[in-house]
Design a protein around this motif. Sequence first.
Motif, PDB file in Angstrom:
ATOM      1  N   TRP A 151       0.843  -1.189   0.000  1.00 18.57           N
ATOM      2  CA  TRP A 151       0.000   0.000   0.000  1.00 18.57           C
ATOM      3  C   TRP A 151       0.880   1.240   0.000  1.00 18.57           C
ATOM      4  O   TRP A 151       1.939   1.242   0.601  1.00 18.57           O
ATOM      5  N   ILE A 152       0.432   2.300  -0.649  1.00 21.87           N
ATOM      6  CA  ILE A 152       1.130   3.585  -0.635  1.00 21.87           C
ATOM      7  C   ILE A 152       0.275   4.567   0.144  1.00 21.87           C
ATOM      8  O   ILE A 152      -0.928   4.666  -0.082  1.00 21.87           O
ATOM      9  N   ILE A 153       0.908   5.285   1.055  1.00 24.37           N
ATOM     10  CA  ILE A 153       0.212   6.258   1.891  1.00 24.37           C
ATOM     11  C   ILE A 153       0.771   7.636   1.597  1.00 24.37           C
ATOM     12  O   ILE A 153       1.983   7.832   1.587  1.00 24.37           O
ATOM     13  N   ARG A 154      -0.112   8.583   1.332  1.00 25.11           N
ATOM     14  CA  ARG A 154       0.292   9.977   1.125  1.00 25.11           C
ATOM     15  C   ARG A 154      -0.248  10.791   2.278  1.00 25.11           C
ATOM     16  O   ARG A 154      -1.451  10.805   2.524  1.00 25.11           O
ATOM     17  N   GLY A 183       2.958  16.101   2.750  1.00 25.65           N
ATOM     18  CA  GLY A 183       3.865  15.811   1.642  1.00 25.65           C
ATOM     19  C   GLY A 183       4.650  14.522   1.783  1.00 25.65           C
ATOM     20  O   GLY A 183       5.264  14.072   0.822  1.00 25.65           O
ATOM     21  N   ASP A 184       4.664  13.926   2.964  1.00 23.42           N
ATOM     22  CA  ASP A 184       5.369  12.661   3.156  1.00 23.42           C
ATOM     23  C   ASP A 184       4.647  11.540   2.418  1.00 23.42           C
ATOM     24  O   ASP A 184       3.434  11.567   2.246  1.00 23.42           O
ATOM     25  N   ILE A 185       5.430  10.547   1.997  1.00 18.51           N
ATOM     26  CA  ILE A 185       4.882   9.365   1.327  1.00 18.51           C
ATOM     27  C   ILE A 185       5.474   8.141   2.014  1.00 18.51           C
ATOM     28  O   ILE A 185       6.649   8.124   2.371  1.00 18.51           O
ATOM     29  N   GLY A 186       4.667   7.116   2.191  1.00 18.25           N
ATOM     30  CA  GLY A 186       5.153   5.893   2.802  1.00 18.25           C
ATOM     31  C   GLY A 186       4.585   4.671   2.107  1.00 18.25           C
ATOM     32  O   GLY A 186       3.572   4.749   1.421  1.00 18.25           O
ATOM     33  N   CYS A 187       5.254   3.540   2.249  1.00 18.19           N
ATOM     34  CA  CYS A 187       4.788   2.265   1.702  1.00 18.19           C
ATOM     35  C   CYS A 187       4.693   1.262   2.848  1.00 18.19           C
ATOM     36  O   CYS A 187       5.581   1.208   3.692  1.00 18.19           O
ATOM     37  N   LEU A 188       3.624   0.508   2.852  1.00 16.80           N
ATOM     38  CA  LEU A 188       3.439  -0.517   3.872  1.00 16.80           C
ATOM     39  C   LEU A 188       2.952  -1.800   3.221  1.00 16.80           C
ATOM     40  O   LEU A 188       2.186  -1.759   2.262  1.00 16.80           O
ATOM     41  N   TYR A 189       3.387  -2.917   3.761  1.00 19.91           N
ATOM     42  CA  TYR A 189       2.917  -4.217   3.300  1.00 19.91           C
ATOM     43  C   TYR A 189       2.079  -4.819   4.403  1.00 19.91           C
ATOM     44  O   TYR A 189       2.534  -4.977   5.534  1.00 19.91           O
ATOM     45  N   GLY A 190       0.838  -5.135   4.098  1.00 21.18           N
ATOM     46  CA  GLY A 190      -0.037  -5.745   5.086  1.00 21.18           C
ATOM     47  C   GLY A 190      -1.481  -5.718   4.625  1.00 21.18           C
ATOM     48  O   GLY A 190      -1.777  -5.359   3.490  1.00 21.18           O
ATOM     49  N   VAL A 230      -2.936  -1.475   7.706  1.00 22.44           N
ATOM     50  CA  VAL A 230      -2.431  -0.243   7.102  1.00 22.44           C
ATOM     51  C   VAL A 230      -3.247   0.956   7.570  1.00 22.44           C
ATOM     52  O   VAL A 230      -2.689   2.006   7.890  1.00 22.44           O
ATOM     53  N   GLU A 231      -4.568   0.809   7.637  1.00 20.33           N
ATOM     54  CA  GLU A 231      -5.423   1.897   8.124  1.00 20.33           C
ATOM     55  C   GLU A 231      -5.025   2.302   9.550  1.00 20.33           C
ATOM     56  O   GLU A 231      -4.895   3.484   9.847  1.00 20.33           O
ATOM     57  N   GLU A 232      -4.831   1.319  10.408  1.00 15.93           N
ATOM     58  CA  GLU A 232      -4.480   1.592  11.804  1.00 15.93           C
ATOM     59  C   GLU A 232      -3.127   2.287  11.903  1.00 15.93           C
ATOM     60  O   GLU A 232      -2.968   3.264  12.633  1.00 15.93           O
ATOM     61  N   TYR A 233      -2.139   1.794  11.160  1.00 13.42           N
ATOM     62  CA  TYR A 233      -0.806   2.378  11.203  1.00 13.42           C
ATOM     63  C   TYR A 233      -0.820   3.806  10.658  1.00 13.42           C
ATOM     64  O   TYR A 233      -0.242   4.709  11.251  1.00 13.42           O
ATOM     65  N   ALA A 234      -1.467   4.004   9.517  1.00 10.24           N
ATOM     66  CA  ALA A 234      -1.499   5.325   8.886  1.00 10.24           C
ATOM     67  C   ALA A 234      -2.187   6.341   9.792  1.00 10.24           C
ATOM     68  O   ALA A 234      -1.737   7.487   9.895  1.00 10.24           O
ATOM     69  N   ALA A 235      -3.254   5.935  10.460  1.00  8.84           N
ATOM     70  CA  ALA A 235      -3.958   6.846  11.367  1.00  8.84           C
ATOM     71  C   ALA A 235      -3.053   7.249  12.529  1.00  8.84           C
ATOM     72  O   ALA A 235      -3.004   8.423  12.908  1.00  8.84           O
ATOM     73  N   ARG A 236      -2.314   6.279  13.092  1.00 12.38           N
ATOM     74  CA  ARG A 236      -1.394   6.579  14.201  1.00 12.38           C
ATOM     75  C   ARG A 236      -0.304   7.540  13.754  1.00 12.38           C
ATOM     76  O   ARG A 236       0.009   8.521  14.439  1.00 12.38           O
ATOM     77  N   GLU A 237       0.301   7.260  12.599  1.00 18.14           N
ATOM     78  CA  GLU A 237       1.383   8.110  12.098  1.00 18.14           C
ATOM     79  C   GLU A 237       0.884   9.512  11.758  1.00 18.14           C
ATOM     80  O   GLU A 237       1.567  10.491  12.035  1.00 18.14           O
ATOM     81  N   GLY A 273       0.541  15.190  13.043  1.00 15.79           N
ATOM     82  CA  GLY A 273      -0.420  16.289  13.069  1.00 15.79           C
ATOM     83  C   GLY A 273      -0.959  16.617  11.688  1.00 15.79           C
ATOM     84  O   GLY A 273      -1.177  17.772  11.343  1.00 15.79           O
ATOM     85  N   THR A 274      -1.197  15.597  10.882  1.00 20.89           N
ATOM     86  CA  THR A 274      -1.661  15.786   9.516  1.00 20.89           C
ATOM     87  C   THR A 274      -2.660  14.714   9.157  1.00 20.89           C
ATOM     88  O   THR A 274      -2.896  13.786   9.911  1.00 20.89           O
TER      89      THR A 274
END
Length: 58
Positions: free
Chosen positions: A21-24, A28-35, A40-47, A52-53
């Motif tokens: 998965w790609i997270i924007r 402006g940060d971009i991240g990739c996660l495998y799962g 991925v939803e849980e991790y992206a929400a925490r990050e 603060g975005t």
Amino acid sequence: MTDSKGKIKLEKLKSEEPILWIIRYDNGDIGCLYGSQQEVEEYAAREAEKKGTGYRIV
């Protein structure tokens, strides 16, 4: 996989299957996660909360 007209058919994946998965993030940060989608939803929400975005999974 293609159909009889030669058009590409996308296979539907179960949300539990791990994929890349790609997270924007809105800052402006971009991240990739495998799962799975839920992981991925849980991790992206925490990050996003830490940064603060907001975020969008692509």
